[in-house]
Design a protein around this motif. Structure first.
Motif, PDB file in Angstrom:
ATOM      1  N   GLY A   1       0.877  -1.175   0.000  1.00 16.16           N
ATOM      2  CA  GLY A   1       0.000   0.000   0.000  1.00 16.16           C
ATOM      3  C   GLY A   1       0.915   1.226   0.000  1.00 16.16           C
ATOM      4  O   GLY A   1       2.142   1.095  -0.110  1.00 16.16           O
ATOM      5  N   ILE A   2       0.333   2.405   0.182  1.00 17.24           N
ATOM      6  CA  ILE A   2       1.155   3.614   0.076  1.00 17.24           C
ATOM      7  C   ILE A   2       2.203   3.665   1.196  1.00 17.24           C
ATOM      8  O   ILE A   2       3.322   4.153   0.984  1.00 17.24           O
ATOM      9  N   ALA A   3       1.871   3.117   2.377  1.00 19.10           N
ATOM     10  CA  ALA A   3       2.844   3.147   3.484  1.00 19.10           C
ATOM     11  C   ALA A   3       4.040   2.248   3.164  1.00 19.10           C
ATOM     12  O   ALA A   3       5.198   2.652   3.326  1.00 19.10           O
ATOM     13  N   GLY A   4       3.768   1.032   2.686  1.00 22.20           N
ATOM     14  CA  GLY A   4       4.848   0.089   2.391  1.00 22.20           C
ATOM     15  C   GLY A   4       5.709   0.551   1.226  1.00 22.20           C
ATOM     16  O   GLY A   4       6.948   0.465   1.278  1.00 22.20           O
ATOM     17  N   LEU A   5       5.064   1.053   0.175  1.00 17.17           N
ATOM     18  CA  LEU A   5       5.825   1.512  -0.998  1.00 17.17           C
ATOM     19  C   LEU A   5       6.727   2.682  -0.621  1.00 17.17           C
ATOM     20  O   LEU A   5       7.887   2.746  -1.030  1.00 17.17           O
ATOM     21  N   THR A   6       6.177   3.602   0.178  1.00 14.41           N
ATOM     22  CA  THR A   6       6.977   4.765   0.586  1.00 14.41           C
ATOM     23  C   THR A   6       8.163   4.323   1.434  1.00 14.41           C
ATOM     24  O   THR A   6       9.291   4.781   1.232  1.00 14.41           O
ATOM     25  N   ALA A   7       7.894   3.423   2.380  1.00 14.46           N
ATOM     26  CA  ALA A   7       8.976   2.941   3.252  1.00 14.46           C
ATOM     27  C   ALA A   7      10.066   2.281   2.411  1.00 14.46           C
ATOM     28  O   ALA A   7      11.261   2.556   2.582  1.00 14.46           O
ATOM     29  N   ALA A   8       9.653   1.426   1.469  1.00 15.24           N
ATOM     30  CA  ALA A   8      10.632   0.696   0.657  1.00 15.24           C
ATOM     31  C   ALA A   8      11.432   1.660  -0.217  1.00 15.24           C
ATOM     32  O   ALA A   8      12.656   1.546  -0.339  1.00 15.24           O
ATOM     33  N   TYR A   9      10.741   2.632  -0.803  1.00 13.92           N
ATOM     34  CA  TYR A   9      11.405   3.599  -1.672  1.00 13.92           C
ATOM     35  C   TYR A   9      12.424   4.414  -0.874  1.00 13.92           C
ATOM     36  O   TYR A   9      13.550   4.656  -1.304  1.00 13.92           O
ATOM     37  N   HIS A  10      11.998   4.791   0.314  1.00 12.30           N
ATOM     38  CA  HIS A  10      12.841   5.577   1.210  1.00 12.30           C
ATOM     39  C   HIS A  10      14.103   4.791   1.582  1.00 12.30           C
ATOM     40  O   HIS A  10      15.214   5.323   1.546  1.00 12.30           O
ATOM     41  N   LEU A  11      13.911   3.513   1.924  1.00  9.69           N
ATOM     42  CA  LEU A  11      15.063   2.677   2.288  1.00  9.69           C
ATOM     43  C   LEU A  11      15.980   2.491   1.082  1.00  9.69           C
ATOM     44  O   LEU A  11      17.199   2.588   1.184  1.00  9.69           O
TER      45      LEU A  11
ATOM     46  N   GLY B   1       6.038   1.726  -7.396  1.00 14.37           N
ATOM     47  CA  GLY B   1       6.276   0.310  -7.713  1.00 14.37           C
ATOM     48  C   GLY B   1       7.295   0.174  -8.841  1.00 14.37           C
ATOM     49  O   GLY B   1       8.192  -0.670  -8.767  1.00 14.37           O
ATOM     50  N   ASP B   2       7.178   1.040  -9.865  1.00 21.22           N
ATOM     51  CA  ASP B   2       8.132   0.988 -10.977  1.00 21.22           C
ATOM     52  C   ASP B   2       9.546   1.290 -10.479  1.00 21.22           C
ATOM     53  O   ASP B   2      10.516   0.668 -10.911  1.00 21.22           O
ATOM     54  N   ALA B   3       9.637   2.249  -9.555  1.00 21.12           N
ATOM     55  CA  ALA B   3      10.963   2.616  -9.038  1.00 21.12           C
ATOM     56  C   ALA B   3      11.578   1.444  -8.256  1.00 21.12           C
ATOM     57  O   ALA B   3      12.787   1.283  -8.216  1.00 21.12           O
TER      58      ALA B   3
ATOM     59  N   LEU C   1      10.125  -5.894  -5.785  1.00 21.35           N
ATOM     60  CA  LEU C   1       8.715  -5.989  -5.397  1.00 21.35           C
ATOM     61  C   LEU C   1       8.167  -7.348  -5.826  1.00 21.35           C
ATOM     62  O   LEU C   1       8.293  -7.724  -6.991  1.00 21.35           O
ATOM     63  N   SER C   2       7.582  -8.104  -4.893  1.00 18.81           N
ATOM     64  CA  SER C   2       6.967  -9.389  -5.248  1.00 18.81           C
ATOM     65  C   SER C   2       5.475  -9.304  -4.993  1.00 18.81           C
ATOM     66  O   SER C   2       5.033  -9.205  -3.835  1.00 18.81           O
ATOM     67  N   LEU C   3       4.690  -9.337  -6.072  1.00 20.96           N
ATOM     68  CA  LEU C   3       3.230  -9.331  -5.941  1.00 20.96           C
ATOM     69  C   LEU C   3       2.735 -10.763  -5.736  1.00 20.96           C
ATOM     70  O   LEU C   3       3.500 -11.723  -5.869  1.00 20.96           O
TER      71      LEU C   3
END
Ligand SMILES: Cc1cc2nc3c(=O)[nH]c(=O)nc-3n(C[C@H](O)[C@H](O)[C@H](O)COP(=O)(O)OP(=O)(O)OC[C@H]3O[C@@H](n4cnc5c(N)ncnc54)[C@H](O)[C@@H]3O)c2cc1C
Length: 463
Positions: A10-20, A225-227, A232-234
């Motif tokens: 979701g937006i929280a997980g994607l943001t966290a992952a992108y940030h890391l 997600g593209d970044a 990313l594993s769906l």
């Protein structure tokens, strides 16, 4: 550098992952469904653009603006139509504009003269003698019953799909409670804060207002997600978590049962799912399990413009629970709010049903739901005839309710992180339910984890 497993895209997980990822940390995101964005999903069909979950984002979070700029999404962004400043609240069966100025407040039919006079007493009302109060008790005490019924209750329905008697003002509207705490009055607090901000240019980089993107809100998670690409594993639901020998063993049921190993975890899975992951911990997870996520149904209906009598000159309308003849929580005038949401000479109306107020309505089948919604729309907006477009989205567990006693949930989350320093938790259950709040909680959790993992990059966040 350790590999961090991020649970949920979701937006929280994607943001966290992108940030890391931006800090040079290796991440792997595990998402149960086949798409990114969680509840943020946009769908274009037959010329209509439907939002399954959120319809707009209020821009104010620096972390959100940073991502929009960083991913080159600023040109894709569409700002809400000026008309969206008008919000209708139903009183006595009539959509009535919520006043936006003192003049409009004095002349509005939304509140009686008695209610208007009652508001003048607000600065003189004392504090409650309890540490925690429901949104309903707080509003009734400070602002009077009509403001509760015709402003706060519909707003709570619009934001939380909840009811003010259940929600805790200290947790659901932290800033409001803080105004009373600090200044003794909401009015005086608001005035003093506005005065103290004069000449203060903090936040000038963050444009304010409601926005979406040309192709809907999905643009944001898709770009994140593209970044993340191969990280990313769906279609990878997490079924169990175990902390063992300094490592997290994460069981997933993608193609058969698999166990993956991570040095650290950042979970953004909704609490009702997280509590069932057999996490072996001394921390009592019962408060997390008890958080209520009532169901909501969204019904998007398209009509020829001529089939709707109302000018649809606003954001939408909200229905207070005291308007007992009506069943919907509210309707967004989607094709007024943003361009290209409906074909020429057509309009799109997005209606929300259920939530904590009437969970049973949210589980109606599509035909029953349409009948319930169109009965209300006919009365409120003068909608005639059958819709030419219909899309029903059902959320069995929509939005976490920050109910009385929510402090116990926050304590449990903090205790979990203290007990397992290589675990961080983020999502809309943590520091607010809006997209901006969930996104910020993802960025904050990534920062906490970086600090705990002693990654030197932790200081370099651009927020
Ligand atoms: C109908 C609706 C309308 C809304 N309207 C607005 C609005 O207009 N504006 C606004 O700001 N906010 C709005 N919100 C709120 C906001 O959209 C959400 O609070 C926010 O997007 C939640 O983000 P999240 O990442 O915390 O959670 P989610 O989006 O729920 O993401 C959690 C992710 O975890 C995944 N997951 C769950 N279990 C597992 C598992 N076992 N293993 C792996 N992955 C798992 C899920 O599939 C999901 O992708 C709305 C919400 C809803 C439901």
């Amino acid at each position: 550098m350790p590999t961090v497993g991020v649970l949920g895209a979701g937006i929280a997980g994607l943001t966290a992952a992108y940030h890391l990822q931006q800090q040079g940390v290796s991440v792997q995101v595990l998402e149960a469904s086949g798409h990114v964005g969680g509840v943020i999903q946009s769908e274009r069909r037959d010329g209509f653009l439907v939002e399954h979950g959120p319809n707009s984002i209020r821009s104010s979070a620096p972390a959100l603006e940073h991502i929009v700029q960083d991913l080159g999404l600023a040109d894709e962004r569409v700002w809400a139509n000026d008309a969206a400043d008008t919000r209708y609240v139903v009183r006595d069966g009539q959509p009535t504009p919520l006043p936006r100025s003192v003049g409009a407040f004095l002349s509005t039919d939304l509140f009686s003269t008695r209610a208007k006079l009652r508001l003048l007493a607000e600065p003189f009302i004392g504090r409650a003698d309890t540490a925690e109060e429901s949104v309903a008790d707080f509003t009734r005490r400070r602002l009077g019953p009509e403001v509760l019924h015709y402003a706060v209750a519909p707003f709570v329905g619009g934001v939380f799909a909840g009811t003010p008697g259940d929600l805790s003002v200290q947790h659901a509207f932290e800033r409001l409670a803080a105004l009373e705490d600090k200044y003794g009055s909401l009015f005086m607090g608001a005035v003093r804060r506005a005065l103290s901000r004069e000449g203060d240019d903090e936040g000038d980089d963050v444009p304010s207002g409601l926005f979406s993107f040309r192709d809907g809100l999905q643009t944001l998670p898709t770009a994140l997600g593209d970044a993340l690409g191969g990280q990313l594993s769906l279609n990878t639901p997490v079924t169990a978590l175990r902390h063992d020998g300094g490592q997290w063993r994460v069981r997933t049921s993608s193609s058969g049962e698999t166990t993956r190993t991570f040095e650290a975890l950042l979970s953004t899975i909704p609490l009702h799912r997280l509590a069932d992951l057999h996490l072996d911990t001394p921390v009592n997870l019962a408060p997390l399990r008890a958080v209520s996520y009532p169901p909501v149904s969204v019904l998007a209906l398209g009509y020829p413009r001529a089939a709707v009598r109302h000018p649809l000159d606003g954001f939408g309308l909200l229905v207070p629970p005291v308007e007992r003849d009506l069943n919907v929580l509210g309707t967004i005038f989607s094709s007024t709010l943003f361009p290209n949401r409906a074909p020429n000479d057509h309009v799109l109306l997005t209606t929300f049903v259920g939530g904590g107020r009437a969970p049973h309505h949210a589980t109606s089948d599509t035909d029953a739901l349409q009948s319930l919604v169109t009965t209300d729309l006919q009365r409120l907006l003068g909608v005639e005839g059958a819709p030419v477009f219909r899309q029903h989205i059902h959320w069995p567990s929509a939005i976490p309710q920050y109910t009385l006693g929510y402090g116990q949930v926050k304590k449990t989350l903090n205790k979990l992180e203290r007990t397992h320093p290589s675990l961080a938790l983020a999502g809309n259950y943590r520091q607010g339910v809006s997209v901006g709040d969930a996104l910020t909680s993802g960025a904050d959790a990534a920062d906490r984890l970086l600090t705990r993992l002693d990654a030197p990059a932790a200081q370099h966040t651009a927020r």
